[in-house]
Design an enzyme around this catalytic site. Structure first.
Site, PDB file in Angstrom:
ATOM      1  N   HIS A 167      -7.391  -5.332  -1.789  1.00  0.00           N
ATOM      2  CA  HIS A 167      -6.463  -4.261  -1.441  1.00  0.00           C
ATOM      3  C   HIS A 167      -5.587  -5.584   0.190  1.00  0.00           C
ATOM      4  O   HIS A 167      -4.490  -5.707  -0.460  1.00  0.00           O
ATOM      5  CB  HIS A 167      -6.805  -2.875  -1.092  1.00  0.00           C
ATOM      6  CG  HIS A 167      -5.516  -1.905  -0.692  1.00  0.00           C
ATOM      7  ND1 HIS A 167      -4.589  -1.960  -1.286  1.00  0.00           N
ATOM      8  CD2 HIS A 167      -5.638  -1.888   1.321  1.00  0.00           C
ATOM      9  CE1 HIS A 167      -3.402  -1.485  -0.553  1.00  0.00           C
ATOM     10  NE2 HIS A 167      -3.882  -0.597   0.460  1.00  0.00           N
ATOM     11  N   ASP A 179      -8.315  -6.062  -6.095  1.00  0.00           N
ATOM     12  CA  ASP A 179      -8.254  -4.421  -5.411  1.00  0.00           C
ATOM     13  C   ASP A 179      -8.651  -2.955  -5.706  1.00  0.00           C
ATOM     14  O   ASP A 179      -8.996  -2.611  -7.299  1.00  0.00           O
ATOM     15  CB  ASP A 179      -6.655  -3.801  -5.397  1.00  0.00           C
ATOM     16  CG  ASP A 179      -6.139  -3.075  -4.511  1.00  0.00           C
ATOM     17  OD1 ASP A 179      -6.786  -1.915  -4.038  1.00  0.00           O
ATOM     18  OD2 ASP A 179      -4.889  -2.942  -3.515  1.00  0.00           O
ATOM     19  N   SER A 183       0.587  -1.105   0.040  1.00  0.00           N
ATOM     20  CA  SER A 183       0.107   0.237   0.068  1.00  0.00           C
ATOM     21  C   SER A 183       0.760   0.869   0.061  1.00  0.00           C
ATOM     22  O   SER A 183       1.806   1.593  -1.224  1.00  0.00           O
ATOM     23  CB  SER A 183      -1.250  -0.023   0.941  1.00  0.00           C
ATOM     24  OG  SER A 183      -2.060   1.231   0.880  1.00  0.00           O
TER      25      SER A 183
END
Length: 352
Positions: free
Chosen positions: A328, A299, A134
Site C-alpha cells: 500500500h 497492496d 488511499s
C-alpha cells in the site's frame, strides 16, 4: 484536544453544512492549500485530496517544477478531509459536535465540501485532473461520479471506489486499537490516549507494507523520503515499529479524528451517491473521465484485482499496477522508484 499546527494553509467557510446522513455540521470549515496560479480562463486546475491521517503537506512530494503536477503550469488544490484535524473535525469542533459527537461524514460529503470550494469559491468549472492516494483515491472516484462533466481525468492510486469486506475487517482491527483501554473514555478523553495511538501503529504495521517488504528487510534502508524529508533506515524491526509506525500516529493525530475518518473509509461506496440507489456498477458506468487506476502490486487491502473489476465498467478506464514490494505504501511518497513511476503515469495522463 486540538493539535498544534503551523498555519501554512487557508480555510474556507462552509457555513452550516448538510451531510448525507441527515445531520448538519454547524459552522463547518474546509482547510486547504493551493500551489501555482489559476489561469485567466480557470482551465488549469487539479484537485489532490488527502488520505487517512494525512495532511496537505503529506501530499507535497508529488508536486514540483520537475514533476507532472507542476505549479508553474497547474493550479493545484489540496483540500484536507473533514475529520483530519485541520478541516472541521472532532478535535476542533465546539459542542454539540465535539469529540465523539462529531457527525458521520461520507465520501460524498467530502467531495461536496470540496466542490463548494473549487466551483463556488474559485469559480472553476473544469478539472484537468483529480488524483489521490488511499482515501484520496476514494475521493477521486467520488469526484468522477459526483461531477462527471467537470472531471476530465482521474488517477486514483492504491485505493478503491468501494471499500471491500476484507478492507472493512482490517479497519475493525484499527478501530479496536483506537477505542480500547480505560484512557479512551468513550471518546470523551481529556488526556490524549497515547497507548491507543501506539497500538494503532502496531496494527497498521502489518498491513501497510507487503510480506516481501519484511522478508527483504527493506525497512533497514528505505532510502530518502520526499514526504518526510529524511533518510529512512531502521536497524531493527522494533525500531521500525516504534519510530515509523507508532511515531506517525503519535505525531499530531487525534483518536476521535482517526475514528471519524475510519467511518468515512469503511462506508466508502460510489454507489451510495444520490441517484444510484446503492448500485456501485451503475455509478462506475456514469464516469466519463479518462481514468487510470494505479493499485500496488502487493497492496494487502487495495489489491489490483479490485481495481481490475471496477475498471471494466468505466468507459475510458485503465489499470496500471505499481510494481515492487512496498504494498500500500507504494503510494506514500516514501520510495523514489514508486514516486517516479506514479509521476510518469500522471505525466502521460495529463498529456493525453
Amino acid at each position: 484536544m486540538a493539535a498544534e499546527f503551523v498555519q501554512d494553509y487557508e480555510t474556507f467557510a462552509l457555513g452550516d453544512f448538510p451531510l448525507q446522513h441527515g445531520e448538519t455540521l454547524a459552522g463547518a470549515t474546509l482547510a486547504y492549500k493551493t500551489y501555482g496560479e489559476l489561469n485567466a480562463d480557470k482551465s488549469n486546475a487539479i484537485v489532490y485530496p488527502t488520505w487517512y491521517s494525512g495532511f496537505h503537506w503529506d501530499n507535497e512530494w508529488l508536486i514540483g517544477e520537475d514533476m507532472a503536477l507542476d505549479p508553474r503550469k497547474y493550479f493545484i488544490v489540496v483540500p484536507n478531509m473533514l475529520g483530519n484535524g485541520l478541516s472541521s473535525s472532532p478535535s476542533n469542533t465546539p459542542p454539540p459536535h465535539d469529540r465523539a459527537n462529531f457527525p458521520k461524514v461520507t465520501f460524498y460529503d467530502q467531495v461536496e465540501a470540496q466542490h463548494r470550494l473549487v466551483a463556488g469559491h474559485f469559480g472553476i468549472q473544469t478539472l484537468q485532473l483529480v488524483t489521490g492516494w488511499s482515501m484520496g483515491a476514494g475521493q477521486t472516484y467520488q469526484w468522477a461520479v459526483s461531477h462527471p462533466g467537470m472531471v476530465l481525468r482521474a488517477a486514483p492510486f492504491c485505493g478503491s471506489s468501494k471499500t471491500s469486506e476484507h478492507n472493512i475487517v482490517f479497519l475493525e482491527g484499527v478501530k479496536a486499537a483506537l477505542t480500547g483501554g480505560d484512557g479512551f473514555r468513550g471518546g470523551f478523553y481529556d488526556t490524549k490516549p497515547e497507548d491507543n495511538l501506539r497500538r494503532t501503529g502496531r496494527v497498521y504495521a502489518g498491513w501497510g507494507f507487503s510480506q516481501a517488504f519484511f522478508w527483504d528487510r527493506v525497512y533497514t534502508d528505505m532510502g530518502h523520503s520526499h514526504r518526510l524529508g529524511a533518510d529512512l533506515a531502521f536497524p531493527t524491526l522494533e525500531d521500525f515499529l516504534v519510530q515509523y509506525w507508532e511515531g506517525h500516529f503519535l505525531d499530531r493525530r487525534d483518536v476521535n479524528d482517526l475514528l471519524s475518518m475510519l467511518w468515512t473509509w469503511q462506508h466508502g461506496d460510489v454507489g451510495r451517491t444520490p441517484g444510484f440507489d446503492g448500485d456501485h456498477v451503475a455509478a462506475l458506468r456514469s464516469i466519463t473521465a479518462k481514468l487510470i487506476a494505479m493499485p500496488g502490486l502487493k497492496d494487502l487491502y487495495f489489491p489490483p484485482e479490485d481495481e481490475e473489476y471496477a475498471s471494466q465498467f468505466i468507459a475510458d478506464g485503465e489499470v496500471r499496477v505499481i510494481p515492487g514490494v512496498w504494498g500500500h505504501f507504494a503510494g506514500s511518497g516514501d520510495n523514489a522508484v514508486d514516486r517516479r513511476w506514479i509521476d510518469g503515469v500522471l505525466r502521460e495522463l495529463l498529456a493525453s
